[in-house]
Every structure is written in C-alpha cells, then in structure tokens.
Design a protein around this motif. Structure first.
Motif, PDB file in Angstrom:
ATOM      1  N   VAL A 147      -3.266  -4.591  -5.600  1.00 43.59           N
ATOM      2  CA  VAL A 147      -3.623  -4.834  -4.205  1.00 43.59           C
ATOM      3  C   VAL A 147      -4.310  -6.197  -4.077  1.00 43.59           C
ATOM      4  N   LYS A 148      -4.128  -6.843  -2.927  1.00 38.62           N
ATOM      5  CA  LYS A 148      -4.845  -8.087  -2.625  1.00 38.62           C
ATOM      6  C   LYS A 148      -5.213  -8.090  -1.147  1.00 38.62           C
ATOM      7  N   ASN A 149      -6.487  -8.269  -0.840  1.00 41.07           N
ATOM      8  CA  ASN A 149      -6.935  -8.418   0.538  1.00 41.07           C
ATOM      9  C   ASN A 149      -6.539  -9.811   1.013  1.00 41.07           C
ATOM     10  N   LEU A 150      -5.784  -9.886   2.102  1.00 38.58           N
ATOM     11  CA  LEU A 150      -5.309 -11.171   2.611  1.00 38.58           C
ATOM     12  C   LEU A 150      -6.218 -11.749   3.688  1.00 38.58           C
ATOM     13  N   THR A 151      -7.314 -11.062   3.998  1.00 39.65           N
ATOM     14  CA  THR A 151      -8.198 -11.491   5.068  1.00 39.65           C
ATOM     15  C   THR A 151      -9.615 -11.688   4.536  1.00 39.65           C
ATOM     16  N   LEU A 152     -10.502 -12.082   5.420  1.00 39.60           N
ATOM     17  CA  LEU A 152     -11.923 -12.197   5.082  1.00 39.60           C
ATOM     18  C   LEU A 152     -12.689 -10.934   5.437  1.00 39.60           C
ATOM     19  N   ASP A 153     -11.966  -9.903   5.882  1.00 35.14           N
ATOM     20  CA  ASP A 153     -12.579  -8.642   6.274  1.00 35.14           C
ATOM     21  C   ASP A 153     -12.802  -7.774   5.038  1.00 35.14           C
ATOM     22  N   SER A 154     -14.020  -7.755   4.543  1.00 30.78           N
ATOM     23  CA  SER A 154     -14.337  -6.990   3.333  1.00 30.78           C
ATOM     24  C   SER A 154     -14.570  -5.509   3.615  1.00 30.78           C
ATOM     25  N   SER A 155     -14.561  -5.112   4.885  1.00 30.35           N
ATOM     26  CA  SER A 155     -14.834  -3.707   5.217  1.00 30.35           C
ATOM     27  C   SER A 155     -13.734  -2.777   4.713  1.00 30.35           C
ATOM     28  N   ILE A 156     -12.547  -3.317   4.470  1.00 33.29           N
ATOM     29  CA  ILE A 156     -11.454  -2.470   3.981  1.00 33.29           C
ATOM     30  C   ILE A 156     -11.437  -2.372   2.453  1.00 33.29           C
ATOM     31  N   ASP A 157     -12.275  -3.167   1.792  1.00 33.69           N
ATOM     32  CA  ASP A 157     -12.224  -3.224   0.326  1.00 33.69           C
ATOM     33  C   ASP A 157     -12.518  -1.877  -0.321  1.00 33.69           C
ATOM     34  N   GLU A 158     -13.499  -1.147   0.217  1.00 37.68           N
ATOM     35  CA  GLU A 158     -13.877   0.121  -0.408  1.00 37.68           C
ATOM     36  C   GLU A 158     -12.740   1.129  -0.366  1.00 37.68           C
ATOM     37  N   TYR A 159     -11.813   0.944   0.576  1.00 39.59           N
ATOM     38  CA  TYR A 159     -10.682   1.856   0.694  1.00 39.59           C
ATOM     39  C   TYR A 159      -9.492   1.399  -0.157  1.00 39.59           C
ATOM     40  N   ILE A 160      -9.158   0.122  -0.101  1.00 37.46           N
ATOM     41  CA  ILE A 160      -7.918  -0.324  -0.741  1.00 37.46           C
ATOM     42  C   ILE A 160      -8.075  -0.602  -2.231  1.00 37.46           C
ATOM     43  N   PHE A 161      -9.313  -0.828  -2.709  1.00 36.56           N
ATOM     44  CA  PHE A 161      -9.505  -1.113  -4.126  1.00 36.56           C
ATOM     45  C   PHE A 161      -9.998   0.093  -4.926  1.00 36.56           C
ATOM     46  N   ASN A 162     -10.186   1.211  -4.278  1.00 32.77           N
ATOM     47  CA  ASN A 162     -10.714   2.405  -4.941  1.00 32.77           C
ATOM     48  C   ASN A 162      -9.584   3.405  -5.165  1.00 32.77           C
ATOM     49  N   GLU A 163      -9.233   3.633  -6.430  1.00 33.06           N
ATOM     50  CA  GLU A 163      -8.126   4.524  -6.754  1.00 33.06           C
ATOM     51  C   GLU A 163      -8.304   5.915  -6.157  1.00 33.06           C
ATOM     52  N   GLU A 164      -9.532   6.426  -6.167  1.00 29.26           N
ATOM     53  CA  GLU A 164      -9.766   7.792  -5.704  1.00 29.26           C
ATOM     54  C   GLU A 164      -9.547   7.955  -4.195  1.00 29.26           C
ATOM     55  N   ASN A 165      -9.507   6.849  -3.462  1.00 29.10           N
ATOM     56  CA  ASN A 165      -9.230   6.939  -2.023  1.00 29.10           C
ATOM     57  C   ASN A 165      -7.739   6.994  -1.707  1.00 29.10           C
ATOM     58  N   TRP A 166      -6.914   6.538  -2.636  1.00 34.09           N
ATOM     59  CA  TRP A 166      -5.485   6.429  -2.368  1.00 34.09           C
ATOM     60  C   TRP A 166      -4.771   7.757  -2.576  1.00 34.09           C
ATOM     61  N   TYR A 167      -3.818   8.025  -1.687  1.00 36.29           N
ATOM     62  CA  TYR A 167      -2.850   9.102  -1.892  1.00 36.29           C
ATOM     63  C   TYR A 167      -1.491   8.423  -1.995  1.00 36.29           C
ATOM     64  N   LEU A 168      -0.988   8.307  -3.208  1.00 35.78           N
ATOM     65  CA  LEU A 168       0.271   7.616  -3.461  1.00 35.78           C
ATOM     66  C   LEU A 168       1.311   8.590  -3.996  1.00 35.78           C
ATOM     67  N   MET A 169       2.494   8.526  -3.431  1.00 29.08           N
ATOM     68  CA  MET A 169       3.624   9.302  -3.910  1.00 29.08           C
ATOM     69  C   MET A 169       4.834   8.371  -4.032  1.00 29.08           C
ATOM     70  N   PRO A 170       5.876   8.793  -4.723  1.00 29.58           N
ATOM     71  CA  PRO A 170       7.037   7.908  -4.910  1.00 29.58           C
ATOM     72  C   PRO A 170       7.695   7.430  -3.613  1.00 29.58           C
ATOM     73  N   ILE A 171       7.421   8.104  -2.503  1.00 28.55           N
ATOM     74  CA  ILE A 171       7.993   7.643  -1.220  1.00 28.55           C
ATOM     75  C   ILE A 171       7.550   6.232  -0.896  1.00 28.55           C
ATOM     76  N   GLU A 172       6.440   5.795  -1.485  1.00 24.84           N
ATOM     77  CA  GLU A 172       5.944   4.436  -1.260  1.00 24.84           C
ATOM     78  C   GLU A 172       6.842   3.376  -1.904  1.00 24.84           C
ATOM     79  N   ALA A 173       7.477   3.732  -3.018  1.00 26.43           N
ATOM     80  CA  ALA A 173       8.196   2.741  -3.823  1.00 26.43           C
ATOM     81  C   ALA A 173       9.671   2.683  -3.431  1.00 26.43           C
ATOM     82  N   ASP A 174      10.196   1.485  -3.337  1.00 25.61           N
ATOM     83  CA  ASP A 174      11.591   1.340  -2.913  1.00 25.61           C
ATOM     84  C   ASP A 174      12.571   1.741  -4.013  1.00 25.61           C
ATOM     85  N   THR A 175      12.077   2.018  -5.221  1.00 22.54           N
ATOM     86  CA  THR A 175      12.973   2.399  -6.314  1.00 22.54           C
ATOM     87  C   THR A 175      13.287   3.884  -6.301  1.00 22.54           C
ATOM     88  N   TYR A 176      12.622   4.679  -5.447  1.00 25.34           N
ATOM     89  CA  TYR A 176      12.888   6.125  -5.374  1.00 25.34           C
ATOM     90  C   TYR A 176      13.735   6.428  -4.133  1.00 25.34           C
TER      91      TYR A 176
END
Length: 354
Positions: free
Chosen positions: A325-354
């Motif tokens: 992940v890379k934050n493209l803005t100066l808004d650090s308020s989203i960092d705790e969500y996008i850089f924390n693995e335990e906050n993410w719910y990821l499934m293969p639907i996210e990836a274009d290879t599935y």
C-alpha cells in the motif's frame, strides 16, 4: 524518443498486444474494455510510455470504493504494470508509476494498493515508497488426498492405504469441526440486486477496511466477468439475506502432468459467524458434487471471522501473496486503516488473477 502520457482512446489495441507479449497471455480487447473501462467507480488511470507511436510501457490504477472506518474513499489497485523488454532498466517503470499516481490523485484516488509478484515487490518498497502490509497466507481445505497421492504412486490401492494416516493427522490438526445452527435457504445468484446493497449497509461497519461490496461492484466483478463463470450462493434466514459466497473451480497441472481440480473461495461475507459456517457448508456440498481435490482461501492474521474459516477445515500452506500500500495524499488520518493488516478484510475477489 519515449514520451510518457495518459491513455487516449484507441490505445487499447497496442496495450493488449504489449500485455500478451510481456505476460504470455491471449487477452482480448473486449476483456480489456471490461476490466479498465467498465468498473462502476470509473475507468482506470493509465500512464503510458509512447516510443514514436508504439506503446512500450504502462502503469495503471484501477479505482475501487474502499470502506475506511466510517468513510468511503477511492483506492487505486495497481495492475498490469509492464515495460517492453527492449526498454527495461531505463527508469521508465518508476516514472510511469509516479505519473499514474499523479493522474490518480487528480481523479480522487487516495491510496495505491496491489498484489505484486515477489520480483516486483522490492522495487515497490525501495523505489516507489510503498509499504508491505501483509504477506497474505494461502489456506487449503483438502478433499481428495488419495487422488493426489495416486498421481505419484500410480496405484489407487496403495495411495488409499498411504493417504489414510495422513488424512487422520490432518483431521487431528484441524480439530473438531463446527456446524451451523440455523437452517438456511440457499439461492444461486446470477445477478446482484438491491437487497445486496441493503445487506452491505447492514454489515459494512463490521469491516474497518475493505472493498465496498455494493451490487454494482459485484455485478461488474462477478456476474459480468467475461471469461470466468463463478458460482454464487446467497443464504437466507427468516426471509432476509444473511450473506453470500462466491466460488470458482479450475483444473491445473501439478509438475506439468498431474491434473488437479482446485476450488477457491473468491469471496464470503456474512452477518455473523453462523452465516459464515452455513455458507461454507453449502460451498462444500457444491465442491464435492463437482469432485474437487482441494479448496483454497485467503485468511489474513486477525481478519474478521478468519478463525471461523480455520475451524471449518482450512490449514495454512507455505504460499504467500504480498499486499502493498502507498498513501498518495498528505492525509495521514487513513494510515491507521490502510497500513494495519488486522483492519483489512481481503479475499481473492480483490485480485484480477482470480
């Protein structure tokens, strides 16, 4: 002379040609249109390398609506980054990536994310300022161990004898199976209607960071996929939609000569633990009916109901899928969500290879 520029109408013919040459695929222009132009959240941002009228490189961000805490923002998934072999190690990849970030932020994309190969990961971390959030573990539920063993022993009788103690050890490792307590009504889904939007509104607060599961997204990604026919089951209880599961099956060759039928849990969302259990029970019935050898799923550490999936029989493999992940803005308020693995719910639907 190479010029870096945004996408123009008609570039897709050369883009697809470059993709097929770089990745050894047989992608069509129609597939490209579905993937890059038809997303409900807008067309992908594309930075292209143009060498006197010939496309020699590309970096893209595919927009996705992401639930981040109590808000919804646009994320951009980096897919199909490529440079023609004659133009590599000249800095074009890095420059195209940064250009795609600039184009993306102008269209409202707040952060970049992706599932790079191990070879590409180092460049993303060291040259593009990305951060590794997780090596997503791949989990497996074994259905037909005896068939896998028989490919190597060429004897069904011996394979059943030898696989029996291994199956016992797997059963012992998995522990006691859990079962659903409710009697659900399951319906196969061909099109995602408004009830899926209502369902998403009810459950989205349970997931701190994840791709929005609106009906528009599910129809584009699942129902209207141009090359994959997914199987989707929805669970109903007391007349109300409680969750759904998206499945995929495919045949792959092991060591180039042993065919195996593999199932995948592409997506699963439920309003509570019992719904997850009931959905996978329905999925298991389907996978057994088509005789799959094993089923795969992603389960991040700390993922919502990840422990439930493990209790249902999934065991960790050695395979990992990097998620950066890379934050493209100066808004650090989203960092705790996008850089924390335990906050993410990821499934293969996210990836274009599935």
């Amino acid at each position: 002379m190479v010029v870096l520029r945004p996408y123009n109408d008609g570039d897709e013919v050369q883009i697809v040609k470059l993709f097929n040459e770089v990745f050894k695929h047989n992608r069509t222009v129609d597939y490209w249109h579905w993937q890059f132009l038809e997303s409900p959240y807008g067309k992908a941002t594309m930075a292209l390398g143009d060498a006197d009228g010939k496309i020699i490189g590309q970096c893209t961000l595919l927009p996705s609506k992401i639930q981040v805490g109590d808000s919804e923002i646009l994320g951009g998934q980096s897919i199909d980054a490529m440079v023609h072999r004659d133009f590599r190690r000249c800095g074009y990849y890095e420059n195209l990536a940064f250009m795609s970030y600039d184009i993306g932020t102008e269209s409202g994309i707040k952060f970049r994310y992706g599932f790079p190969s191990q070879a590409a990961l180092q460049g993303i971390l060291e040259k593009l300022g990305g951060s590794l959030v997780s090596d997503v573990p791949l989990y497996m539920d074994v259905y037909r161990l005896d068939r896998l063993v028989s490919y190597f022993l060429k004897s069904k009788v011996v394979s059943k004898i030898l696989s029996a103690p291994v199956k016992f050890l797997i059963w012992l490792f998995k522990g006691k199976k859990i079962k659903s307590k409710r009697k659900y009504e399951f319906k196969e889904v061909k099109n995602f209607g408004s009830e899926f939007d209502e369902f998403w509104d009810r459950v989205k607060s349970n997931y701190p960071t994840m791709t929005s599961r609106e009906s528009s997204f599910l129809n584009w990604r699942v129902a209207n996929h141009p090359t994959i026919e997914y199987k989707t089951f929805a669970a109903y209880y007391d007349g109300r939609l409680r969750g759904y599961i998206v499945l995929k099956d495919e045949e792959k060759m092991v060591r180039g000569k042993y065919p195996l039928k593999i199932g995948s849990v592409v997506d699963i969302i439920g309003e509570d633990e019992d719904t997850y259990i009931g959905l996978y029970e329905r999925a298991k019935d389907h996978f057994k009916s088509i005789d799959v050898d094993f089923v795969l799923s992603w389960i991040l550490d700390g993922m919502y109901y990840g422990d439930t999936l493990k209790k249902l029989g999934f065991i960790k493999t050695k395979s990992r899928i990097p998620f950066a992940v890379k934050n493209l803005t100066l808004d650090s308020s989203i960092d705790e969500y996008i850089f924390n693995e335990e906050n993410w719910y990821l499934m293969p639907i996210e990836a274009d290879t599935y």
